[in-house]
Design an enzyme around this catalytic site. Structure first.
Site, PDB file in Angstrom:
ATOM      1  CG  HIS A   1      -2.039   0.841   1.295  1.00 41.38           C
ATOM      2  ND1 HIS A   1      -2.130   1.895   2.171  1.00 41.38           N
ATOM      3  CD2 HIS A   1      -3.175   0.862   0.561  1.00 41.38           C
ATOM      4  CE1 HIS A   1      -3.284   2.514   1.977  1.00 41.38           C
ATOM      5  NE2 HIS A   1      -3.935   1.915   1.013  1.00 41.38           N
TER       6      HIS A   1
ATOM      7  CE  LYS B   1      -1.247   4.955  -0.796  1.00 38.12           C
ATOM      8  NZ  LYS B   1      -1.535   3.673  -1.334  1.00 38.12           N
TER       9      LYS B   1
ATOM     10  CG  ASP C   1      19.637   9.940  -9.584  1.00 36.86           C
ATOM     11  OD1 ASP C   1      19.712   8.801 -10.093  1.00 36.86           O
ATOM     12  OD2 ASP C   1      19.408  10.978 -10.230  1.00 36.86           O
TER      13      ASP C   1
ATOM     14  CG  HIS D   1      -6.530   8.374   0.041  1.00 40.38           C
ATOM     15  ND1 HIS D   1      -5.282   8.135  -0.490  1.00 40.38           N
ATOM     16  CD2 HIS D   1      -7.053   7.154   0.304  1.00 40.38           C
ATOM     17  CE1 HIS D   1      -5.066   6.829  -0.551  1.00 40.38           C
ATOM     18  NE2 HIS D   1      -6.116   6.213  -0.079  1.00 40.38           N
TER      19      HIS D   1
ATOM     20  CG  PHE E   1      -0.498  -0.592  11.772  1.00 39.09           C
ATOM     21  CD1 PHE E   1       0.516   0.355  11.735  1.00 39.09           C
ATOM     22  CD2 PHE E   1      -1.809  -0.169  11.649  1.00 39.09           C
ATOM     23  CE1 PHE E   1       0.220   1.705  11.594  1.00 39.09           C
ATOM     24  CE2 PHE E   1      -2.117   1.183  11.505  1.00 39.09           C
ATOM     25  CZ  PHE E   1      -1.104   2.116  11.478  1.00 39.09           C
TER      26      PHE E   1
HETATM   27  C1  LIG Z   1      -9.012   2.852   3.546  1.00 37.88           C
HETATM   28  O1  LIG Z   1      -9.446   3.727   2.626  1.00 37.88           O
HETATM   29  C2  LIG Z   1     -10.323   3.167   1.872  1.00 37.88           C
HETATM   30  C3  LIG Z   1      -9.864   2.472   2.542  1.00 37.88           C
HETATM   31  O2  LIG Z   1      -8.829   1.939   2.261  1.00 37.88           O
HETATM   32  C4  LIG Z   1     -11.590   2.523   2.253  1.00 37.88           C
HETATM   33  O3  LIG Z   1     -12.546   2.253   1.294  1.00 37.88           O
HETATM   34  C5  LIG Z   1     -11.031   1.336   2.737  1.00 37.88           C
HETATM   35  O4  LIG Z   1     -12.025   0.458   3.171  1.00 37.88           O
HETATM   36  C6  LIG Z   1     -10.108   1.833   3.841  1.00 37.88           C
HETATM   37  N1  LIG Z   1      -9.450   0.748   4.202  1.00 37.88           N
HETATM   38  C7  LIG Z   1      -9.496   0.291   5.217  1.00 37.88           C
HETATM   39  C8  LIG Z   1     -10.279   0.669   6.370  1.00 37.88           C
HETATM   40  O5  LIG Z   1      -8.774  -0.519   5.216  1.00 37.88           O
END
Ligand SMILES: *C1O[C@@H](CO)[C@@H](O)[C@H](O)[C@H]1NC(C)=O
Ligand SMILES: *[C@@H]1O[C@H](CO)[C@@H](O)[C@H](O)[C@H]1NC(C)=O
Ligand SMILES: *[C@@H]1O[C@H](CO)[C@@H](O)[C@H](O)[C@H]1NC(C)=O
Ligand SMILES: *[C@@H]1O[C@H](CO)[C@@H](O)[C@H](O)[C@H]1NC(C)=O
Ligand SMILES: *[C@@H]1O[C@H](CO)[C@@H](O)[C@H](O)[C@H]1NC(C)=O
Length: 456
Positions: free
Chosen positions: A158, A160, A165, A378, A400
């Site tokens: 997950h 990003k 360099d 987000h 985690f």
């Molecule tokens: C995190 O953001 C999006 C979540 O990833 C949500 O749609 C998703 O469910 C959430 N994830 C979780 C709680 O893991």
């Protein structure tokens, strides 16, 4: 398209010149020329009472593309930069531009004897790899996949992360998705000529790369280990803004951590447990549970730390969660959030504050309201009076225990300390007091709820 490409080339060229000027100064491994907050602010979203204006995620990534001279390494969940069909309102322009930049840069690095390397999760229908596959097929990139099922029994990457360099980097919440550049609110950190942090990030990337072809070893090769962790943080200076910094990187899941690396959850707990005045959080989702494994399991590690902070130490808690327009998030999240909010006024410090609000991003055009997994906050970060924590992880136990993620933890410092921390604090204040927050209230299940839970 032609006009657009040539405009993009001009931008790339001017960024390249800027970078050549920057790299004229020598690279001291304890130095960091630029460390700044970058954000994606969804199209048409404004803050009536704020004048903060951080550079965009798109401009940050473009600067890294322009700066890379030999190597660019990228770790992502998935790639979806060029939607098909294209975005109705042209807001995929940035995503397409980044892809085009990757293509040009990948070939340039290869010609210089270097490479563009991409690690991402095994693709599936919802989380594709067409963009990276096309880069590989064109000879512009080397692409490798992480198979979490094989590695640790399940989970996803997950992260990003971009590093060029061992000097320039982006680390934050923005996926390699066109929507993450123009339709989702994101926050990340951009480093330019910043080997102080980039060199340690490089080690984390090399672990991912290694795990694309090797099982998780009992002991990782020593070269992947770090000397920096919570007890021995990186100390360095930044020029823009001018500050003295103390910081360290933490990684999840624990299985991916070398001997001396601080594990992701331990880093977060240190931030929460050391707060004495306030803990301010922006995170999309909050569940004190492992929710992507069935049956779900209670996982109160973070929840306990927050409750202790509020109840035992009288720390002020503010939690801002992101709700999607079609509220695809599980409705039971409301129960956990309202339970935290119920601590308000409790504990040995009866006047303590524990407040939870929702950040809801409106759609301003019909095209925006038709987007499914967008128009959401987000960003994932925490500010306390001592630390600033910028992350890629949602807050459920899964992130985690079985999810690949990296967070940067910085000490705020006193006067002249951590300029970038001050900016993250301002972002929280802007968002918390903005017209886009709403009091916590239950939400419905939304139409797509029953069939899938998207993970960004
Ligand atoms: C995190 O953001 C999006 C979540 O990833 C949500 O749609 C998703 O469910 C959430 N994830 C979780 C709680 O893991
Ligand atoms: C929304 O933002 C886009 C892109 O910046 C702009 O072209 C458009 O005019 C804006 N629309 C509204 C309704 O404000
Ligand atoms: C932190 O790193 C140092 C090396 O710099 C190491 O000696 C120490 O054991 C590490 N601490 C932890 C908790 O891993
Ligand atoms: C903006 O600030 C003004 C003046 O302080 C205040 O009256 C107004 O309510 C604020 N608006 C928002 C959305 O916070
Ligand atoms: C959740 O979705 C339902 C159905 O789409 C909608 O009626 C409701 O207003 C949404 N709730 C929030 C808080 O946005």
């Amino acid at each position: 398209m032609k006009i657009f490409l040539s405009k993009m080339r001009r931008i790339l060229l001017s960024l390249l010149l800027l970078t050549l000027m920057l790299s004229a100064s020598s690279l001291d491994p304890t130095s960091c020329e630029v460390l700044s907050v970058v954000e994606s602010i969804p199209d048409n979203l404004t803050f009536s009472n704020s004048s903060i204006s951080n550079p965009s995620t798109t401009s940050a990534l473009m600067q890294i593309l322009g700066a890379a001279q030999l190597n660019l390494d990228i770790a992502e969940y998935y790639f979806d930069l060029r939607p098909d069909p294209p975005a109705e309102d042209g807001s995929d322009e940035d995503g397409k531009g980044i892809w085009e930049g990757l293509l040009v840069t990948g070939h340039r690095l290869k010609a210089a004897g270097g490479a563009l390397r991409i690690v991402h999760n095994l693709p599936d229908k919802g989380f594709p790899d067409k963009d990276s596959k096309d880069l590989a097929e064109d000879g512009a990139a080397q692409v490798q996949y992480l198979d979490f099922k094989k590695l640790i029994g399940g989970g996803i990457i997950h992260t990003k992360l971009w590093i060029a360099d061992q000097s320039h980097f982006y680390l934050g919440s923005a996926n390699m998705d066109w929507q993450s550049l123009r339709q989702v609110k994101e926050l990340g950190i951009l480093g330019l000529n910043c080997p102080a942090v980039a060199q340690d990030l490089q080690k984390l990337f090399e672990i991912y790369w290694y795990l694309t072809t090797n099982p998780v070893p009992d002991n990782f090769p020593a070269v992947f280990d770090t000397i920096y962790n919570s007890s021995n943080p990186i100390k360095f200076q930044t020029l823009h803004p001018k500050s003295e910094m103390t910081a360290f990187l933490v990684s999840s899941p624990p299985q991916f951590c070398t001997k001396s690396r601080t594990v992701g959850i331990d880093g977060l707990l240190q931030v929460l447990n050391s707060a004495e005045k306030y803990i301010h959080i922006e995170v999309m989702d909050y569940f004190p549970a492992i929710i992507f494994k069935y049956p779900n399991k209670y996982w109160p590690i973070i929840d306990d730390a927050l409750r202790r902070a509020v109840f035992d130490r009288g720390v002020e808690l503010r939690l801002l969660v992101g709700l999607m327009p079609h509220n695809l998030t599980r409705p039971d999240e409301f129960n956990y959030l309202s339970s935290l909010a119920a601590l308000d006024g409790s504990g040995s410090h009866r006047q303590v504050v524990s407040k939870v609000k929702m950040f809801i991003i409106p759609s301003y055009t019909p095209a925006q309201s038709r987007l499914t997994y967008a128009r959401v906050n987000h960003a994932k970060f925490v500010v306390t009076e001592k630390h600033t924590y910028v992350s890629t992880s949602n807050w459920s136990g899964d992130y985690f225990t079985s999810t690949g993620g990296i967070s940067l933890i910085m000490e705020n410092g006193g006067e002249g300390g951590c300029g970038v921390c001050g900016v993250v604090h301002q972002v929280f204040d802007r968002d918390w007091s903005s017209e886009h927050t709403q009091p916590l209230r239950p939400w419905g299940s939304g139409s797509a709820q029953e069939t899938q839970y998207p993970v960004f």
